[in-house]
Design an enzyme around this catalytic site. Structure first.
Site, PDB file in Angstrom:
ATOM      1  N   ASP A  63       1.677 -10.960  -3.244  1.00 38.66           N
ATOM      2  CA  ASP A  63       2.614 -10.681  -2.146  1.00 38.66           C
ATOM      3  C   ASP A  63       1.929 -10.797  -0.783  1.00 38.66           C
ATOM      4  O   ASP A  63       2.540 -11.200   0.193  1.00 38.66           O
ATOM      5  CB  ASP A  63       3.197  -9.281  -2.308  1.00 38.66           C
ATOM      6  CG  ASP A  63       2.135  -8.255  -2.696  1.00 38.66           C
ATOM      7  OD1 ASP A  63       1.749  -8.242  -3.872  1.00 38.66           O
ATOM      8  OD2 ASP A  63       1.698  -7.501  -1.814  1.00 38.66           O
ATOM      9  N   LYS A  92       5.575  -6.869 -10.388  1.00 36.13           N
ATOM     10  CA  LYS A  92       5.699  -5.968  -9.239  1.00 36.13           C
ATOM     11  C   LYS A  92       6.276  -6.741  -8.063  1.00 36.13           C
ATOM     12  O   LYS A  92       5.698  -7.720  -7.605  1.00 36.13           O
ATOM     13  CB  LYS A  92       4.323  -5.405  -8.862  1.00 36.13           C
ATOM     14  CG  LYS A  92       4.411  -4.392  -7.737  1.00 36.13           C
ATOM     15  CD  LYS A  92       3.050  -4.091  -7.144  1.00 36.13           C
ATOM     16  CE  LYS A  92       2.511  -5.288  -6.411  1.00 36.13           C
ATOM     17  NZ  LYS A  92       1.345  -4.992  -5.555  1.00 36.13           N
ATOM     18  N   TYR A 126      -7.716 -10.804  -3.539  1.00 35.69           N
ATOM     19  CA  TYR A 126      -7.299 -10.078  -2.342  1.00 35.69           C
ATOM     20  C   TYR A 126      -8.474  -9.692  -1.440  1.00 35.69           C
ATOM     21  O   TYR A 126      -8.466  -9.926  -0.233  1.00 35.69           O
ATOM     22  CB  TYR A 126      -6.505  -8.813  -2.723  1.00 35.69           C
ATOM     23  CG  TYR A 126      -6.143  -7.989  -1.518  1.00 35.69           C
ATOM     24  CD1 TYR A 126      -5.009  -8.301  -0.773  1.00 35.69           C
ATOM     25  CD2 TYR A 126      -6.949  -6.944  -1.080  1.00 35.69           C
ATOM     26  CE1 TYR A 126      -4.694  -7.581   0.356  1.00 35.69           C
ATOM     27  CE2 TYR A 126      -6.637  -6.231   0.053  1.00 35.69           C
ATOM     28  CZ  TYR A 126      -5.507  -6.549   0.764  1.00 35.69           C
ATOM     29  OH  TYR A 126      -5.201  -5.843   1.900  1.00 35.69           O
TER      30      TYR A 126
END
Lengths: 509, 260
Positions: free
Chosen positions: A290, A362, A255
């Site tokens: 995500d 998640k 990320y």
């Protein structure tokens, strides 16, 4: 029992390729250190506080060591050698450092290990305390409802977090202030001002955990606390999380590289140490796949999510994380104007569920297609909640109908929880009845995404993960290994490098 | 008898399901426990907002200390639509990332190069990162996300001389600087100093984009000055999104392109 009829041989091949792609990175992480890893060692050894300008003592000390003798041997030996004469960090920053040798090195190493062991013992005690409180208050059934607070003021966050817990939140995440990931130090103390979020500090962690303990007792349900072990201070924040009994931490392998332009090497080295801490602390990590879908198209890039999850799993396992600590991330981000968009979402969500049966997945709500029409957004969030229930997701981040307009208001959270409560009550154990037709759109879509994942990992394993990141395979953004923030904080370990924390953590309890 | 233009009025009211019914719907939270007293308070607020009569159609406790309301009411305020002036828009059209990429690709035929930094002593990269980082701001991705924009984000505390050198080296089309710290008007001083340095370094330039990079300054406290006073081409204030900046860059640097 696979509802999608996935071929176990293809799944095994995907995992083998991920392990092959990860191996050179793991080797690099083993043989390098960073300024933040070394500062984390000092934090474990009990160095706290900051100077009058707010610069933490761990930064001052690590900088002084680096300036005088370099960090190639680690911070522990020079600092604990110097500690013979200086006890107070304020004096230590003015010490003459040297890398001790022979008997001096043995003695400094021993004292460093004793000090760091006390920090790790505190992390162990926190883990035991969490287990005790889970027994006493009770552990909520999955899916856990995950809610965000982010006022910028820790003393405003606390009542909001307690209100959210009373309304049904099982997990509270305190969003960090914008740009904290790019700070090369961890701010000190309780903070009352932030940009679209609240600074992660040890004191803020402590205050919020205490507030949630209070409300957990009131509710008879242990409410978990989450923050972000990411950015330039990832290892230190992971350490503070362990020291203050946080329960989950955002900690993705790529990320920071992709979305924050942090140097890839820095990220992977910092990450291995962070995950060793998380493993020891019993912290569940949350990965950030995500996010890829907020830049790339959720249909076209579905396989990059799976590939990244497999890499995150491999890096996590290597650092000592158990499956039950791998909160792999994915999201409901397909354009709702697309025909069959909900079926495609179900295919992706079920695929992730079946690939990682023991991981607390998640699942993230729509953000990209939330337009400001709060009424349409509320409906989309209900479909997201339904997909979560139907595919057995473990941690459901609650979608806000005001996503993209402002940080959630009290009423936004309340309405969002009403939404998820209705869907859970109405759908019940509907997952039992969810059996996609063999050869149907859902089954075929899931298989296709898996096969694209294998093709991608094959290429990544051949080209090298750093090259793939440089080529923009993940999240569309190109990040060369020799660019990005924090590269100057990466150090090759010399012969005789000593890090008592890594040593203890790799022994495993 | 003649009717002068300015006496023509066009009165409008909100529309529920009948012309002139003036019905609106609002929702809000009051920091008081749920109950009849809270509802009276909500109705009083509605009245003060100009809703008369008003009805609380929904009230719900949110924990022991807060109540959420949905209220319908008749707006007593009138709007003279004839007197509404069309707001002066931005001087350039707002483009999607796709349009920005297309404009650059089809007209420039190469990537548009942007160099960004926080100059002087300012260590607050929040502004420049919000505009440049992929992560972006307000739900919009930063300029790094645009395939046809090449971003060099130099980070914080960059010296003006270095910024000029890096802009030349990268052959920058635009230079973006953000200034958050405003003590002793440092933001004004730093920005003027930067503009002067670019003027010196590109002595033959005509204007931004012609002979020198386009100079863009951003920050929350530039509202008292004009771009020309600082020697830059454009100032962006608080709340600016990456898409606005990208659209401006296209309008200023690729003026021949239009979305149609």
């Amino acid at each position: 029992m696979s509802k999608l009829g996935l071929d176990p041989a293809v799944v095994a091949k995907a995992r083998r390729l991920a392990a092959r792609a990860a191996e050179p990175i793991i080797e690099m992480a083993r043989t390098h250190t960073t300024v933040s890893v070394e500062r984390a060692v000092l934090r474990l050894a009990g160095v706290t506080g900051a100077d009058a300008d707010g610069t933490p003592w761990v930064n001052r000390i690590a900088d002084a060591v680096r300036e005088q003798v370099g960090l190639e041997h680690g911070v522990a030996l020079p600092v604990f050698h110097a500690l013979r004469e200086h006890q107070d960090p304020r004096e230590l920053v003015r010490a003459r450092f040297e890398v001790p040798e022979g008997a001096h090195a043995v003695r400094a190493g021993k004292r460093a290990r004793e000090a760091v062991a006390r920090g790790i013992a505190r992390i162990d005690a926190n883990r035991a305390e969490r287990d005790r409180l889970l027994g006493k208050h009770g552990d909520p059934d999955p899916p856990w409802v995950y809610l965000i607070v982010a006022t910028g003021d820790i003393h405003e966050d606390i009542p909001q977090a307690q209100a959210a817990a009373r309304e049904g939140a099982d997990v509270i995440a305190v969003i960090r202030s914008t740009g904290q990931s790019l700070l090369d130090f961890v701010p000190e103390g309780a903070t009352r001002q932030g940009y679209a979020g609240t600074y992660a500090t040890q004191e803020n962690f402590r205050l919020m955990r205490a507030a949630l303990d209070e409300v957990s007792g009131e509710l008879g349900r242990y409410v978990r606390l989450t923050n972000y072990a990411s950015g330039l201070c990832m290892p230190e924040i992971a350490t503070l999380a362990g020291l203050e009994r946080l329960d989950m931490m955002l900690n993705d392998c790529m990320y920071g590289i992709i979305f924050r332009d942090i140097n890839p090497k820095r990220t992977f080295i910092d990450q291995r140490f962070s995950r060793q801490i998380h493993a020891r602390a019993g912290i569940v990590i949350n990965t950030g796949e995500d996010n890829y879908l907020t830049t790339a198209d959720a249909v076209d890039a579905a396989h990059t999510v799976i590939a990244s999850q497999l890499l995150n799993e491999r890096f996590g396992h290597e650092a000592g994380l158990a499956d039950a600590q791998l909160g792999l991330g994915h999201a409901f981000e397909i354009n709702p104007d697309l025909p069959d968009s909900f079926r495609l979402e179900l295919a992706h969500a079920q695929l992730v569920r079946e690939l990682f049966p023991d991981a607390p997945l998640k699942y993230m709500p729509p953000t990209k297609h939330m337009t400001g029409n709060i009424f349409a957004g509320y409906l989309l969030d209900a479909f997201f909640n339904l997909a979560g229930v139907l595919t057995g997701q473990s941690i459901i981040l609650i979608g806000m109908m005001t996503e993209g307009i402002h940080t959630p208001w009290l009423s936004d959270r309340d309405l969002a929880l009403e939404n998820v409560r209705y869907v859970r009550r109405a759908a019940g154990a509907l997952a039992e009845d969810f059996h996609p037709a063999p050869g149907g759109l859902i089954v075929e879509r899931a298989r296709r995404v898996l096969s694209e994942t294998v093709d991608l990992l094959d290429r990544v394993a051949d080209d090298g993960l750093l090259n793939a990141i440089a080529d923009g395979v993940f999240g569309v953004t190109r990040r060369p290994a020799d660019r990005g923030k924090g590269l100057d904080g990466v150090i090759v370990q010399a012969d005789g490098y000593y890090n008592p924390a890594t040593e203890i953590l790799q022994e495993r309890p | 008898m003649t009717v002068s233009v300015d006496t023509i009025k066009q009165i409008i009211r909100p529309y529920g399901d009948t012309t002139g019914d003036a019905m609106v719907q609002v929702s809000f939270t009051l920091p008081v426990p749920h109950g009849p007293r809270a509802e009276s308070a909500a109705l009083q607020l509605a009245g003060k907002m100009g809703l008369d009569p008003a009805t609380v159609v929904h009230s719900k406790p949110m924990g022991p200390d807060f109540t959420f309301f949905i209220v319908y009411g008749k707006a007593t305020h009138l709007i003279d639509y004839a007197g509404i002036v069309v707001p002066e828009g931005r001087e350039y059209p707002l483009l999607t990332p796709k349009q920005v990429n297309l404009a650059i690709k089809s007209v420039l035929g190469r990537k548009l190069v942007v160099v960004g930094a926080c100059i002087g002593t300012d260590a607050h990269t929040v502004g420049i990162d919000a505009i440049l980082n992929v992560k972006g701001f307000a739900g919009e991705k930063g300029l790094e996300y645009y395939r046809e924009i090449e971003v060099h984000n130099l980070g914080a505390q960059v010296e003006v001389a270095e910024l000029v050198a890096r802009a030349k080296e990268a052959d920058a089309d635009a230079v973006l600087v953000s200034q958050v710290v405003t003590q002793k008007s440092a933001h004004i001083h730093n920005t003027k100093q930067m503009a002067a340095a670019f003027a010196d370094a590109y002595p033959t330039s005509v204007t931004g984009g012609l002979g020198r990079p386009l100079l863009v300054a951003g920050g929350p406290r530039f509202d008292t000055v004009r771009a020309a006073d600082l020697g830059v081409d454009r100032i962006f204030g608080k709340g600016t999104t990456p898409g606005e900046v990208a659209s401006y860059l296209v309008a200023a640097l690729v003026p021949s392109w239009s979305p149609e």
